[in-house]
Design a protein around this motif. Sequence first.
Motif, PDB file in Angstrom:
ATOM      1  N   TRP A   1       0.840  -1.206   0.000  1.00 21.76           N
ATOM      2  CA  TRP A   1       0.000   0.000   0.000  1.00 21.76           C
ATOM      3  C   TRP A   1       0.873   1.254   0.000  1.00 21.76           C
ATOM      4  O   TRP A   1       0.654   2.191  -0.756  1.00 21.76           O
ATOM      5  CB  TRP A   1      -0.938  -0.024   1.211  1.00 21.76           C
ATOM      6  CG  TRP A   1      -1.828   1.169   1.291  1.00 21.76           C
ATOM      7  CD1 TRP A   1      -1.671   2.239   2.105  1.00 21.76           C
ATOM      8  CD2 TRP A   1      -3.002   1.423   0.507  1.00 21.76           C
ATOM      9  NE1 TRP A   1      -2.671   3.148   1.884  1.00 21.76           N
ATOM     10  CE2 TRP A   1      -3.497   2.677   0.913  1.00 21.76           C
ATOM     11  CE3 TRP A   1      -3.663   0.716  -0.496  1.00 21.76           C
ATOM     12  CZ2 TRP A   1      -4.633   3.235   0.350  1.00 21.76           C
ATOM     13  CZ3 TRP A   1      -4.800   1.277  -1.051  1.00 21.76           C
ATOM     14  CH2 TRP A   1      -5.277   2.526  -0.636  1.00 21.76           C
TER      15      TRP A   1
ATOM     16  N   ILE B   1       0.897   4.019  -2.976  1.00 17.66           N
ATOM     17  CA  ILE B   1       0.505   5.409  -2.746  1.00 17.66           C
ATOM     18  C   ILE B   1       1.697   6.351  -2.938  1.00 17.66           C
ATOM     19  O   ILE B   1       1.607   7.338  -3.670  1.00 17.66           O
ATOM     20  CB  ILE B   1      -0.071   5.569  -1.316  1.00 17.66           C
ATOM     21  CG1 ILE B   1      -1.410   4.847  -1.217  1.00 17.66           C
ATOM     22  CG2 ILE B   1      -0.224   7.013  -0.956  1.00 17.66           C
ATOM     23  CD1 ILE B   1      -2.524   5.510  -1.953  1.00 17.66           C
TER      24      ILE B   1
ATOM     25  N   MET C   1      -4.879  13.550   0.827  1.00 23.67           N
ATOM     26  CA  MET C   1      -4.291  12.273   1.235  1.00 23.67           C
ATOM     27  C   MET C   1      -3.545  12.404   2.551  1.00 23.67           C
ATOM     28  O   MET C   1      -3.438  11.442   3.319  1.00 23.67           O
ATOM     29  CB  MET C   1      -3.354  11.762   0.147  1.00 23.67           C
ATOM     30  CG  MET C   1      -4.093  11.439  -1.119  1.00 23.67           C
ATOM     31  SD  MET C   1      -3.015  10.863  -2.401  1.00 23.67           S
ATOM     32  CE  MET C   1      -2.795   9.187  -1.919  1.00 23.67           C
TER      33      MET C   1
ATOM     34  N   VAL D   1      -8.915   4.757   3.720  1.00 25.35           N
ATOM     35  CA  VAL D   1      -8.309   4.383   2.448  1.00 25.35           C
ATOM     36  C   VAL D   1      -9.140   4.842   1.255  1.00 25.35           C
ATOM     37  O   VAL D   1      -8.583   5.236   0.233  1.00 25.35           O
ATOM     38  CB  VAL D   1      -8.036   2.874   2.312  1.00 25.35           C
ATOM     39  CG1 VAL D   1      -6.762   2.498   2.992  1.00 25.35           C
ATOM     40  CG2 VAL D   1      -9.163   2.036   2.803  1.00 25.35           C
TER      41      VAL D   1
ATOM     42  N   HIS E   1      -8.277   8.218   0.537  1.00 24.05           N
ATOM     43  CA  HIS E   1      -6.952   8.278  -0.092  1.00 24.05           C
ATOM     44  C   HIS E   1      -7.038   8.027  -1.583  1.00 24.05           C
ATOM     45  O   HIS E   1      -6.390   8.695  -2.382  1.00 24.05           O
ATOM     46  CB  HIS E   1      -6.029   7.255   0.558  1.00 24.05           C
ATOM     47  CG  HIS E   1      -5.316   7.790   1.740  1.00 24.05           C
ATOM     48  ND1 HIS E   1      -3.997   7.565   1.997  1.00 24.05           N
ATOM     49  CD2 HIS E   1      -5.750   8.579   2.734  1.00 24.05           C
ATOM     50  CE1 HIS E   1      -3.652   8.180   3.098  1.00 24.05           C
ATOM     51  NE2 HIS E   1      -4.706   8.801   3.565  1.00 24.05           N
ATOM     52  N   VAL E   2      -7.843   7.026  -1.943  1.00 26.55           N
ATOM     53  CA  VAL E   2      -7.958   6.705  -3.364  1.00 26.55           C
ATOM     54  C   VAL E   2      -8.620   7.859  -4.114  1.00 26.55           C
ATOM     55  O   VAL E   2      -8.180   8.235  -5.203  1.00 26.55           O
ATOM     56  CB  VAL E   2      -8.750   5.398  -3.541  1.00 26.55           C
ATOM     57  CG1 VAL E   2      -9.042   5.152  -4.998  1.00 26.55           C
ATOM     58  CG2 VAL E   2      -7.973   4.246  -2.962  1.00 26.55           C
TER      59      VAL E   2
END
Lengths: 488, 225
Positions: free
Chosen positions: A158, A162, B148, B154, B157-158
């Motif tokens: 992850w 990111i 972010m 999450v 974040h995406v």
Amino acid sequence: MNPIFPVLLIPLLGVPLLLLIGHSRRAAQVNVLLNVAGFGASLWLALEVHDRGLVMSPGRQLFVDAFNVYLIVLTTFVGMTTAIFSAPYMEHERQRGRVNQRRLQLYHASYQGFMLAMLLTLSTNNMGVMWVAMEGATLATVLLVSLYRTPESIEAAWKYFILCGVGIAQALFGTVLLYFAASGSDVPAEDRLLWTVLHAHSPSFDPVVMMLAFVFLLVGYGTKVGLVPLHNWLPDAHSEGPTPMSAVLSGLLLNDALYAVVRSKMLVDGALDSGLPGHLMMGFGLLSFLVAVLFLHRQHDIKRLFSYSSIEHMGLMTFAFGIGGPLATFGALLHMTVHSLTKSAIFVTVGHAAQLAGTQKIDHIRGLIRTQPAIGWGLLLGTVAIAGFPPFGVFTSEFLLLSATMKSWPWLVVPLLAGIAIAFAGLFRYIQPMVYGAAPEGQQPIRANMTAVYLHLLLVLWLGLAIPGPLARWFGEATTLIAGSSPL
Amino acid sequence: MAINELSLDQQGIILLAALVLFSSFSMLAQPRLLSLVNTFALQGLLLSATTVLVALVSGHHHLYLSALLTLLLKALLIPWMLRRLVNRLGLHGEIEPLERPNLVLLGAAALVVFCYYVSLPIVQLSTMLTRNTIAISMSVVLLGMLMMIARRQVVAHVVGFMSIENGLFFAAVVSTYGMPMVVELGIAFDVLVAAVLFGVFFFHIRESIDSLDVDRLNRLSEVER
């Protein structure tokens, strides 16, 4: 047929092929065969480039010169030896129950996808496609980092996804700015992202925009090089993924990202005469080098240890390309080669050592030479080589880098030398008890394939003793392309 | 230059660009995940509308194709995928309040000012109709990053990641009338693959840490536990 095509076509066909047959036991062998074929194709390409000096595809979208051809050969070579290592290694992992047949299918298809992305990054002439391929390399490897599905590996994947995704987005912004800079000149619209065209016209571009573009490109591709402070993903991704992945990530991906940075610098240097891009690279490089060297001293995981060593060496190369000049550039090109050969050999050995000890924890890996001398000596020799001892090639390239630094920035030799010494201490305080010392009760030798390791180390030794004539000429030509003149 | 000196087309582009920026701000502070995804879809729609307007005004016909691609990908497909994931993960009622919203929004405003400052040299060089919106595209990128940083979930974040991609696409449209088609297709392909992989990861993360809070992804560090 254009000799660039087979190099790209082989992995392109490999992805669907391995997706189809990936669940069978033969998949690992097919992967090896594909990589051997890829290496053969890249040798043919190298011969063509040697004869013609430059190979370009008819649409000018692909081009190979002395600089990228040697990286292509290196990529396919390390890809091949790692694939040879990976076949029995992954089989062993399957028997231990860490992966199943379906994940191996994903693994093999991603392996080819990664090779395709790497080779496309290296051979494309289009800065936009280079970005797409670089992002593709992240996407191809991200599921491999989490292949074991442990909480740690998922966290690592992850982070990798990111950080690299956001980082490389900056590079896309830089690419847009390059395109913008080119639109202010008389370059035809469809050629405005072609590196060869941009390079020829760069003196007419606006220097402020080019500098801005370079900052974004450096931060973006620098994230993938693992430059501090954008390095956090690197030790995690390298330590939690399967070992063949660590070997190709460290040996190939970092090089290719640095290649993208250097290509960008070549463009920007044409538009600017302040040398600012070089200074930025020197600063980032030196910072990465020093931070990584200090981090070497507080590691508990053997793969993390060598990941920090990769950051250290990438920092050193970035620094050297930043200095510019023929000698530093020549040294950096040589360092790219020897580092990626040595580091992939080390990761292969580390993989075996971890299988032998049943853990990656440094404290629990003991007495490797007693139990299985081939692995123990491999780890020791690899570490000696990467720490920059003569007569290995890393010594030669680091010596060249230091002499180049001595010439243009004498004071910076002090932190460099100190850093190399600290790195040496950091590596050996951990390696020594792992290699020597008494083996724990009941530690049994495993089936290990060390051919690739010793082959890599022999090549590094050869490069340290005497660089073969044709190879030296190659490096010389590449140096002339980047730095304007050759030290030979 | 005062706004009433600009042509109507340019004013339209600026209006739409301002709305894109506004959607970025509203995503930043949106605590409900489903509303967040919907705002993201709205941003995609606005982006696509801006691109169509730019294509109309500038006469660059390949931009219609880019607009269509954006509409399909950013306004329909990816929001649909995210909505489905949110529902399948049982997160549709989930509220994730922003810590210190005032500070984050003030920071975001400061980032926009910073972008106007950084893009000055670019704007001065450009002769394009859209040059006044370059700073906005850069702001959308940075606001996505801020999102972010500021949020913990999450899915958020995406959405932040995808909104960075939106900003980059916007930058390409307004500063150079889009990138060559091969590059745009490549980027679209990457974004699509990334979206699929993110979906896979949601399940993996939830399986491994039993939550979708990125703060709990903290096992890997140099400190021995």
